[in-house]
Design a protein around this motif. Structure first.
Motif, PDB file in Angstrom:
ATOM      1  N   HIS A  60      28.531 -45.885 -73.768  1.00 43.44           N
ATOM      2  CA  HIS A  60      29.609 -47.002 -73.717  1.00 43.44           C
ATOM      3  C   HIS A  60      29.281 -47.757 -72.552  1.00 43.44           C
ATOM      4  O   HIS A  60      29.983 -48.711 -72.318  1.00 43.44           O
ATOM      5  N   LEU A  61      28.108 -47.455 -71.873  1.00 45.04           N
ATOM      6  CA  LEU A  61      27.891 -48.293 -70.532  1.00 45.04           C
ATOM      7  C   LEU A  61      27.003 -49.511 -70.798  1.00 45.04           C
ATOM      8  O   LEU A  61      26.130 -49.205 -71.506  1.00 45.04           O
ATOM      9  N   PRO A  62      27.198 -50.606 -70.075  1.00 37.62           N
ATOM     10  CA  PRO A  62      26.289 -51.751 -70.401  1.00 37.62           C
ATOM     11  C   PRO A  62      24.932 -51.381 -69.547  1.00 37.62           C
ATOM     12  O   PRO A  62      24.870 -50.222 -68.688  1.00 37.62           O
ATOM     13  N   LYS A  63      23.852 -52.260 -70.039  1.00 36.87           N
ATOM     14  CA  LYS A  63      22.537 -51.983 -69.345  1.00 36.87           C
ATOM     15  C   LYS A  63      22.633 -52.444 -67.806  1.00 36.87           C
ATOM     16  O   LYS A  63      23.085 -53.391 -67.560  1.00 36.87           O
ATOM     17  N   ALA A  64      22.125 -51.473 -66.704  1.00 40.49           N
ATOM     18  CA  ALA A  64      22.093 -51.782 -65.401  1.00 40.49           C
ATOM     19  C   ALA A  64      20.961 -52.674 -65.290  1.00 40.49           C
ATOM     20  O   ALA A  64      19.854 -52.399 -65.528  1.00 40.49           O
ATOM     21  N   GLU A  65      21.003 -53.961 -64.939  1.00 38.98           N
ATOM     22  CA  GLU A  65      20.079 -54.853 -64.842  1.00 38.98           C
ATOM     23  C   GLU A  65      19.354 -54.535 -63.530  1.00 38.98           C
ATOM     24  O   GLU A  65      18.167 -54.936 -63.620  1.00 38.98           O
ATOM     25  N   ASN A  66      19.667 -53.859 -62.253  1.00 34.05           N
ATOM     26  CA  ASN A  66      19.017 -53.753 -61.282  1.00 34.05           C
ATOM     27  C   ASN A  66      19.473 -52.276 -61.111  1.00 34.05           C
ATOM     28  O   ASN A  66      20.493 -51.614 -61.053  1.00 34.05           O
ATOM     29  N   GLY A  67      18.386 -51.248 -60.849  1.00 30.60           N
ATOM     30  CA  GLY A  67      18.348 -49.947 -60.829  1.00 30.60           C
ATOM     31  C   GLY A  67      18.970 -49.193 -61.926  1.00 30.60           C
ATOM     32  O   GLY A  67      18.644 -49.696 -63.136  1.00 30.60           O
ATOM     33  N   ARG A  68      19.736 -48.212 -61.764  1.00 23.89           N
ATOM     34  CA  ARG A  68      20.469 -47.158 -63.143  1.00 23.89           C
ATOM     35  C   ARG A  68      21.631 -46.907 -62.770  1.00 23.89           C
ATOM     36  O   ARG A  68      22.146 -46.703 -61.359  1.00 23.89           O
ATOM     37  N   TRP A  69      22.394 -46.403 -63.558  1.00 23.68           N
ATOM     38  CA  TRP A  69      23.594 -45.912 -63.260  1.00 23.68           C
ATOM     39  C   TRP A  69      23.813 -44.349 -63.001  1.00 23.68           C
ATOM     40  O   TRP A  69      23.164 -43.621 -63.432  1.00 23.68           O
ATOM     41  N   ILE A  70      24.488 -44.269 -61.623  1.00 25.12           N
ATOM     42  CA  ILE A  70      24.586 -42.765 -61.192  1.00 25.12           C
ATOM     43  C   ILE A  70      26.175 -42.809 -61.210  1.00 25.12           C
ATOM     44  O   ILE A  70      27.076 -43.458 -60.947  1.00 25.12           O
ATOM     45  N   TYR A  71      26.584 -41.498 -61.936  1.00 28.24           N
ATOM     46  CA  TYR A  71      28.070 -41.212 -61.840  1.00 28.24           C
ATOM     47  C   TYR A  71      28.444 -40.303 -60.628  1.00 28.24           C
ATOM     48  O   TYR A  71      27.724 -39.887 -59.861  1.00 28.24           O
ATOM     49  N   ILE A  72      29.719 -40.864 -60.259  1.00 27.01           N
ATOM     50  CA  ILE A  72      30.399 -40.287 -59.028  1.00 27.01           C
ATOM     51  C   ILE A  72      31.275 -39.180 -59.493  1.00 27.01           C
ATOM     52  O   ILE A  72      32.374 -39.586 -59.740  1.00 27.01           O
ATOM     53  N   GLY A  73      30.994 -37.770 -59.410  1.00 22.95           N
ATOM     54  CA  GLY A  73      32.001 -36.951 -59.577  1.00 22.95           C
ATOM     55  C   GLY A  73      32.102 -36.680 -61.060  1.00 22.95           C
ATOM     56  O   GLY A  73      32.763 -37.363 -61.899  1.00 22.95           O
ATOM     57  N   ARG A  74      31.325 -35.655 -61.826  1.00 19.13           N
ATOM     58  CA  ARG A  74      31.340 -35.576 -63.100  1.00 19.13           C
ATOM     59  C   ARG A  74      32.708 -34.928 -63.695  1.00 19.13           C
ATOM     60  O   ARG A  74      33.312 -34.520 -62.834  1.00 19.13           O
ATOM     61  N   LEU A  75      32.891 -35.150 -64.921  1.00 14.72           N
ATOM     62  CA  LEU A  75      34.175 -34.473 -65.450  1.00 14.72           C
ATOM     63  C   LEU A  75      33.281 -33.691 -66.628  1.00 14.72           C
ATOM     64  O   LEU A  75      32.459 -34.057 -67.351  1.00 14.72           O
ATOM     65  N   ASP A  76      34.037 -32.689 -66.916  1.00 16.81           N
ATOM     66  CA  ASP A  76      33.482 -31.541 -68.071  1.00 16.81           C
ATOM     67  C   ASP A  76      33.969 -32.339 -69.470  1.00 16.81           C
ATOM     68  O   ASP A  76      34.875 -33.231 -69.534  1.00 16.81           O
ATOM     69  N   ILE A  77      33.615 -31.621 -70.545  1.00 20.34           N
ATOM     70  CA  ILE A  77      33.605 -32.304 -71.804  1.00 20.34           C
ATOM     71  C   ILE A  77      34.990 -32.283 -72.046  1.00 20.34           C
ATOM     72  O   ILE A  77      35.362 -33.286 -73.052  1.00 20.34           O
ATOM     73  N   ASN A  78      35.800 -31.726 -71.861  1.00 16.86           N
ATOM     74  CA  ASN A  78      37.220 -31.424 -72.296  1.00 16.86           C
ATOM     75  C   ASN A  78      38.225 -32.426 -71.255  1.00 16.86           C
ATOM     76  O   ASN A  78      39.341 -32.258 -71.392  1.00 16.86           O
ATOM     77  N   THR A  79      37.753 -32.959 -69.940  1.00 22.02           N
ATOM     78  CA  THR A  79      38.540 -33.811 -69.440  1.00 22.02           C
ATOM     79  C   THR A  79      38.282 -35.147 -69.486  1.00 22.02           C
ATOM     80  O   THR A  79      37.015 -35.498 -70.002  1.00 22.02           O
ATOM     81  N   SER A  80      39.184 -35.943 -69.354  1.00 20.24           N
ATOM     82  CA  SER A  80      39.318 -37.169 -69.748  1.00 20.24           C
ATOM     83  C   SER A  80      39.738 -38.247 -68.560  1.00 20.24           C
ATOM     84  O   SER A  80      40.128 -37.509 -67.450  1.00 20.24           O
ATOM     85  N   GLY A  81      39.668 -39.406 -68.741  1.00 15.08           N
ATOM     86  CA  GLY A  81      40.196 -40.147 -67.389  1.00 15.08           C
ATOM     87  C   GLY A  81      39.175 -40.869 -66.628  1.00 15.08           C
ATOM     88  O   GLY A  81      38.005 -41.422 -67.231  1.00 15.08           O
ATOM     89  N   LEU A  82      39.421 -41.247 -65.257  1.00 17.06           N
ATOM     90  CA  LEU A  82      38.514 -42.019 -64.505  1.00 17.06           C
ATOM     91  C   LEU A  82      37.177 -41.550 -64.238  1.00 17.06           C
ATOM     92  O   LEU A  82      37.100 -40.288 -63.503  1.00 17.06           O
ATOM     93  N   LEU A  83      36.242 -42.085 -64.364  1.00 17.00           N
ATOM     94  CA  LEU A  83      34.782 -41.796 -64.028  1.00 17.00           C
ATOM     95  C   LEU A  83      34.193 -43.241 -63.516  1.00 17.00           C
ATOM     96  O   LEU A  83      33.934 -43.926 -64.185  1.00 17.00           O
TER      97      LEU A  83
END
Length: 348
Positions: A92-115
C-alpha cells in the motif's frame, strides 16, 4: 563535499555505521573497483559494491529524506516479499522516487497501528537502536484478571526467555469485565515483547495497536491501509530524538503530499482475488465457502472497530464502549475491578 563511506552507505539503508565499518574492514566493500579501507571518504560520483554487487551508483550518495506514517492493518507482514504471496505493508506504499522504503520498528502480523517508513537508512537505524530509548506506545486489550500487583510487576522487572524486561508505563484507559484496555510504553523493540510481558503475569493480549512512536502519534484521520507524509517539523522531531541534525526544508524530499494529505494505494492482489470468485470449488478454496465468508465479515468488523478506536482521541474511552468489541465485556459472574482502575486512578 566528501563524506565517510560508512555514513553514506548507512544513509542508503545498508546497515548501521558500526556494522558497515566491519564490512569495510573485512574487505567486502569496493569503491570504483578498489577495495575500501576504514576512514575512506567518497564523493557523489563513485560506484560502490558490496560482495561484488553494486549498492551505489553515481548520483545516489545524496538522498533527500522522506518519512511516511502508515496505518498497518492486521494480517499484513512487515517484509518486502513473502514466499507465500501473503499481503505485506509495502503493498500500500507509493513508489519511493529516491532510494527505497525502510520500515522503522516492525509490527507482527497480528498487530496493527502506526508504522513509520523512511528513505534515510541512518535515521531508521538510529530510531530503532536501544541506546536512544525511543518511546513506543501501544494500546493493548488485555484479557484476564489484572491485579494491582501485576501492573506493579510489569513496570519493574519481568523475566523473559531473552532477558529481563518491563514497561516504562502502564495506564488503564477503558473497558470493563475481563477485557480491559491499557496504554503500554516501551523504549525497546524486542519480538512480541508487549504480548510476552502480559503473558508473564497470567494475562493475554487479544488486540494490540501501536499508537505512537518517538512522540509521533497515529493520525486519527488514517484508516487502515492509508498513509501520509510527515511534515518537516515532525521529521526534525524524530531526528533530534535520534541524535541527528535538523534538516532544512530544502533537504527534505519535496512531494505534492507534504501537506499531510491522507492517501492510499490499491492492493495489487485485489484483482486476483476478485477474478477467482466463482471459478473454484466451494470446499477448501479460501474464497467462497462459509468459513471464508465468516472470516471476511469478521475482518470487516475488526476494521470498523479499529477505525472507531483510532478516531477517539483518548484511544479507549467513550467511543469504543459502543462497539461490538465491548458488548461482550460485561459477563455474568465477572469479578469487580480492583480499586486501582476506579475513576481518578487512571494516570498510573
Amino acid at each position: 563535499m566528501s563524506e565517510k563511506l560508512q555514513k553514506v552507505l548507512a544513509r542508503l539503508g545498508l546497515g548501521s555505521r558500526r556494522g558497515l565499518e566491519e564490512l569495510i574492514a573485512s574487505g567486502r566493500v569496493s569503491v570504483n573497483g578498489v577495495k575500501a579501507s576504514l576512514g575512506d571518504r567518497i564523493e557523489d560520483d563513485v560506484t560502490v559494491t558490496l560482495d561484488g554487487k553494486v549498492v551505489m551508483r553515481p548520483g545516489q550518495a545524496k538522498i533527500a529524506c522522506r518519512v511516511l506514517m502508515y496505518h498497518k492493518p492486521e494480517g499484513e507482514l512487515t517484509t518486502l516479499k513473502d514466499p507465500e504471496d501473503r499481503p505485506t505493508v509495502f503493498d500500500h506504499l507509493p513508489k519511493a522516487e529516491n532510494g527505497r522504503w525502510i520500515y522503522i520498528g516492525r509490527l507482527d502480523i497480528n498487530t496493527s497501528g502506526l508504522l513509520l517508513f523512511t528513505t534515510d537508512g541512518e535515521l531508521a537505524n538510529a530510531l530503532m537502536h536501544p541506546r536512544h530509548g525511543i518511546e513506543r506506545i501501544y494500546a493493548a486489550r488485555v484479557y484476564g484478571d489484572v491485579t494491582e500487583e501485576a501492573v506493579e510487576k510489569l513496570q519493574h522487572e519481568v523475566k523473559l526467555e531473552d532477558g529481563p524486561a518491563h514497561f516504562d508505563k502502564v495506564k488503564y484507559v477503558g473497558g470493563d469485565g475481563r477485557n480491559l484496555w491499557f496504554h503500554c510504553t516501551l523504549k525497546e523493540g524486542r519480538k512480541r515483547e508487549v504480548r510476552r510481558l502480559w503473558e508473564a503475569v497470567g494475562c493475554k493480549v487479544s488486540r494490540l495497536i501501536r499508537i505512537s512512536y518517538g512522540g509521533i502519534a497515529l493520525d486519527p484521520r488514517l484508516k487502515t491501509g492509508e498513509f501520509r507524509d510527515l511534515s518537516v517539523k515532525e521529521i526534525n522531531r524524530l531526528r533530534l530524538l535520534a541524535g541527528a541534525d535538523e534538516l532544512a526544508e530544502s533537504e527534505i524530499e519535496k512531494t505534492e503530499d507534504n501537506n499531510a494529505k491522507v492517501q492510499s494505494v490499491a492492493d495489487p492482489r485485489q484483482h486476483k482475488r476478485e477474478s477467482l470468485k466463482g471459478k473454484v470449488p466451494n470446499k477448501g478454496n479460501g474464497y467462497q465457502n462459509a468459513n471464508s465468508f465468516s472470516k471476511r465479515r469478521h475482518a470487516k468488523e475488526r476494521q470498523f472497530d479499529e477505525d472507531v478506536f483510532v478516531k477517539d482521541q483518548r484511544f479507549g474511552r467513550g467511543g469504543m464502549k459502543n462497539t461490538a468489541t465491548f458488548k461482550s465485556a460485561h459477563k455474568s459472574g465477572s469479578k469487580k475491578r480492583p480499586s486501582f482502575f476506579k475513576k481518578g486512578n487512571t494516570n498510573r
